[in-house]
Design an enzyme around this catalytic site. Structure first.
Site, short mmCIF file in Angstrom:
data_model
loop_
_atom_site.label_atom_id
_atom_site.label_comp_id
_atom_site.label_asym_id
_atom_site.label_seq_id
_atom_site.Cartn_x
_atom_site.Cartn_y
_atom_site.Cartn_z
N ASP A 1 0.87 -1.16 0.00
CA ASP A 1 0.00 0.00 0.00
C ASP A 1 0.91 1.23 0.00
O ASP A 1 2.12 1.12 0.21
CB ASP A 1 -0.92 -0.03 1.23
CG ASP A 1 -2.15 0.85 1.03
OD1 ASP A 1 -3.17 0.61 1.71
OD2 ASP A 1 -2.08 1.78 0.20
N TRP A 2 0.34 2.36 -0.23
CA TRP A 2 1.14 3.57 -0.45
C TRP A 2 1.84 4.03 0.83
O TRP A 2 1.22 4.61 1.71
CB TRP A 2 0.24 4.65 -1.04
CG TRP A 2 0.19 4.61 -2.54
CD1 TRP A 2 0.36 5.66 -3.39
CD2 TRP A 2 -0.04 3.48 -3.39
NE1 TRP A 2 0.23 5.27 -4.69
CE2 TRP A 2 0.01 3.94 -4.73
CE3 TRP A 2 -0.27 2.12 -3.16
CZ2 TRP A 2 -0.17 3.09 -5.82
CZ3 TRP A 2 -0.44 1.28 -4.26
CH2 TRP A 2 -0.39 1.76 -5.56
#
Ligand code: GLC
Length: 734
Positions: free
Chosen positions: A287-288
């Protein structure tokens, strides 16, 4: 000697490459100079060859630097912080650079699970994942995936960051609206397959997220989900297993920890569970900002959105120190290339993935019509007293609340899509009510005025709703939390219902809500986050053009925190050592399983799997033979309609399983009055197994199983049973 010939004698070239030296056939250099327009011809080009083989052959022709390039996002720029949208790195929410010398395209990835999120007005806001879960309709979910995949492809995106799959462990989770599983792993396992197949059929790689145990937003960047192995395999992995069975190309690990280890560097969940036990062959992206180290050896394949950890310097340092191996790099790159071949990304001309396509408006008449159809199919009719619905035409109708520009069609965060046009309830109902109808409306802020309007009308429809978003959990399940501009909706509903007995409530909500006023109104419908055609879709249902067939994908409780979730379970206890941790002490007793275990009845709430129709259905002719359950569903009413028949299984008591769990369902075709459909649900060995934590495998359970078939988890029409016998200890399987 042509490239093909050289490549067929690849010994020296390949050996050199494998050793990281950059010897390459001259023609490959030529393509680098000229800038390939498509994948350069080589042994990997043969489309008759298995994608796995093509990926393997291509990796062997890549330099070390080219391989590492695929393992991370743009080194300098965080796409979200980009100021120059014309730069490739800024174009999508995440991307991986191309390899021009070989004609490997860029990997352009974008949110979200319910449509292409980008510049407002240039894409379609589809119904959300939870909304599609309410359809219980594999064909509808496939259509949903195809529609979204088409728009991502047209935008030049070859990865869709969706579907979201996390099981709704706690009703307040701010992202439940994004997730296709609702509160049940089997529902997620079944519906994710057509979603992934739909998306990937359009040459867009799907991304199953967020793996794993990302079941809350409170403290999402630090919380550690404390679970046991059996709970993971039986409760939280099945939706991801379904995605893997549908050949999902990528998985996104989340922000949270699992048992103290970050999700994106957790060898137990990523290597042992996901890649070995569940057999995932694609790649794991973070995920970011969820990458915490150069965790290539711990199961992560790609860092997003930048390159703080999975970059050339740190990877080469790892190679030098022996903590990272070339074999591991090759495996990660092959995992990334595999779906690019199998889904068709690699065989497109590079112009297909030109980020200039972002400027296209990809909304079409077909996508808008599909959104209307899907939203209507996913609408759940919870209550319909005195058959107040469907509405007759040409009546005086008072529309009150979120009916016009304040209509709710999607929720917040990376899962939101801003469409070019929203069909509001006022628009939809005014269009459908009939030429002699009189439709009046109020936004409901003045409750007395709204009640007076209701009194003057033949029917009153209150559109109520609330919102939630990524990054925070909901304060409560009340309609009066989560939407500041919505006013005091509980009081509004009660005042309108008092004024007009023919009051209908339509709920546009991001998950479960409490409905304490349900016994005061005539009808209740829920369309969750319905997408941009909300008004037309709900009008189709209200006036009977579409007979509602949706079913609740999660329980609507009678009261707040009816499942007695403690702070230890959610949102977790504060702790200096690991900022917070949530203990999954409920294990398998999530949602309706808790209600069954504690024999909780429904007064103003509604059970999992519940949903009414304008017609009625009879069930008969149950036969249970081995693991096959057959029965007939008959339309015993006066109008055509479809039914979602559900099968719940009760294990032998000694197995330590919930009282009943969903193990099969089937949505019939639209049956004419009097028409029957024979339904066959075949259980798998897996469905009569538990996860054996000693053997780390599934084990068939011997004993007497109860079969309950019906219209919801609390509306059983047929009961049966079967016995599994034999030495189940031999029945170990993965
Ligand atoms: C967000 C979300 C994830 C999304 C990604 C890119 O933090 O958790 O679902 O796809 O970042 O926006």
């Amino acid at each position: 000697m042509s490239l093909a010939q050289e490549a067929h004698f690849p010994c020296c070239a390949l050996v050199n490459l494998a050793m990281g030296r950059s010897y390459l056939p001259l023609s490959l250099f030529a393509s680098a100079l000229l800038g390939a327009k498509a994948l350069v011809q080589g042994p990997w080009s043969d489309r008759e060859v298995l994608p796995e083989t093509r990926a393997h052959l291509l990796v062997r022709n890549m330099t070390l630097d080219e391989k590492i390039l695929l393992l991370h996002g743009p080194p300098s720029l965080h796409p979200i912080q980009c100021t120059n949208p014309t730069r490739a790195e800024c174009a999508y929410v995440g991307n991986v650079a191309p390899v021009p010398r070989l004609g490997i395209p860029p990997i352009n990835m974008n949110d979200g699970p319910q449509g292409f999120r980008g510049q407002a007005g240039l894409s379609t806001a589809f119904p959300s994942g939870l909304t599609m879960a309410a359809s219980w309709d594999v064909d509808a979910v496939q259509e949903w995936g195809e529609g979204m995949g088409t728009e991502f492809f047209e935008k030049g995106a070859n990865v869709q960051l969706g579907p979201g799959l996390c099981v709704a462990r706690v009703p307040q989770n701010g992202r439940n609206f994004e997730y296709l599983s609702g509160e049940d792993p089997f529902l997620g396992y079944t519906l994710v397959k057509p979603a992934v197949r739909g998306i990937q059929s359009k040459k867009v790689i799907a991304n199953a997220k967020h793996y794993i145990l990302n079941n809350q937003e409170t403290n999402r960047f630090v919380v550690s989900a404390e679970t046991d192995e059996r709970t993971r395999f039986e409760m939280y992995y099945p939706p991801f297993e379904g995605a893997i069975e549908a050949d999902v190309g990528s998985v996104m690990c989340g922000f949270n920890k699992i048992n103290g280890d970050w999700s994106c560097e957790n060898p137990v969940t990523l290597k042992h569970d996901l890649k070995e036990k569940l057999g995932f062959k694609g790649y794991v992206m973070s995920d970011w900002g969820a990458t915490h180290s150069t965790s290539l050896m711990r199961g992560l394949d790609m860092e997003m959105p930048g390159a703080h950890s999975m970059n050339p310097e740190l990877i080469k340092a790892g190679l030098g120190a022996g903590t990272i191996t070339v074999a591991a790099i090759n495996e990660s790159v092959e995992r990334i290339l595999l779906p690019m071949f199998s889904v068709g990304v690699m065989d497109e001309p590079l112009s297909t993935w030109d980020f200039k396509r972002l400027q296209k408006n990809v909304t079409t008449g077909a996508s808008v019509a599909s959104v209307r159809h899907l939203s209507a199919l996913s609408t759940v009719m919870l209550q319909n007293r005195e058959g107040v619905l469907p509405l007759p035409q040409n009546k005086k109708i008072a529309l009150i609340g979120l009916v016009s520009s304040n209509a709710i069609v999607h929720a917040g965060g990376s899962g939101s899509v801003d469409p070019s046009f929203i069909a509001s309830p006022l628009f939809g109902i005014s269009s459908a009510a009939g030429s002699a109808a009189n439709v009046v409306f109020s936004n409901g802020t003045d409750i007395n005025a709204a009640a007076a309007m209701a009194l003057s009308a033949e029917y009153a429809i209150v559109f109520a709703g609330t919102l939630s978003t990524e990054g925070s959990d909901r304060a409560s399940l009340s309609l009066d939390d989560g939407c500041k501009q919505c006013g005091n909706q509980t009081a509004l509903i009660e005042a309108v219902a008092k004024a007009n007995p023919k009051t209908i409530v339509v709920l546009s909500v991001p998950g479960a809500v409490v409905t304490p006023w349900a016994d005061k109104v005539a009808a209740v419908l829920v369309n969750f986050m319905p997408g941009q055609e909300a008004g037309n879709a709900i009008a189709d249902v209200l006036f009977g053009k579409v007979n509602p067939s949706g079913k609740l994908p999660l329980t609507f409780p009678n009261v707040e925190n009816e499942t007695q979730i403690s702070q230890v379970q959610w949102p977790g206890l504060p702790d200096a050592t690991k900022p917070t941790y949530s203990f999954y002490t409920e294990k398998l007793t999530v949602g309706y399983r808790y209600y069954d275990a504690h024999n909780i009845g429904f007064t103003t709430g509604f059970p999992f799997g519940h949903g009414l129709s304008y017609t009625s259905f009879e069930y008969n002719e149950l036969k249970v033979s081995n693991l096959t359950v057959t029965f007939a569903v008959k339309n015993s009413g006066k109008v055509a309609g479809a039914e979602v028949a559900q099968l719940y299984l009760g294990f032998p008591a000694a197995a330590g399983e919930p009282l009943r769990q969903l193990k099969g369902f089937h949505k019939t075709k639209i049956l004419a009055p009097g028409e029957s459909e024979n339904v066959q649900l075949t259980l798998r060995r897996r469905d009569v197994s538990i996860w054996d934590v000693n053997q780390h495998a599934w084990r068939v359970v011997d004993g007497h199983f109860n079969v309950s078939v019906g219209s919801s988890s609390r509306d059983f029409r047929l009961q049966g049973s079967f016995v599994v016998s034999g030495d189940s200890t031999k029945e170990l399987f993965v």
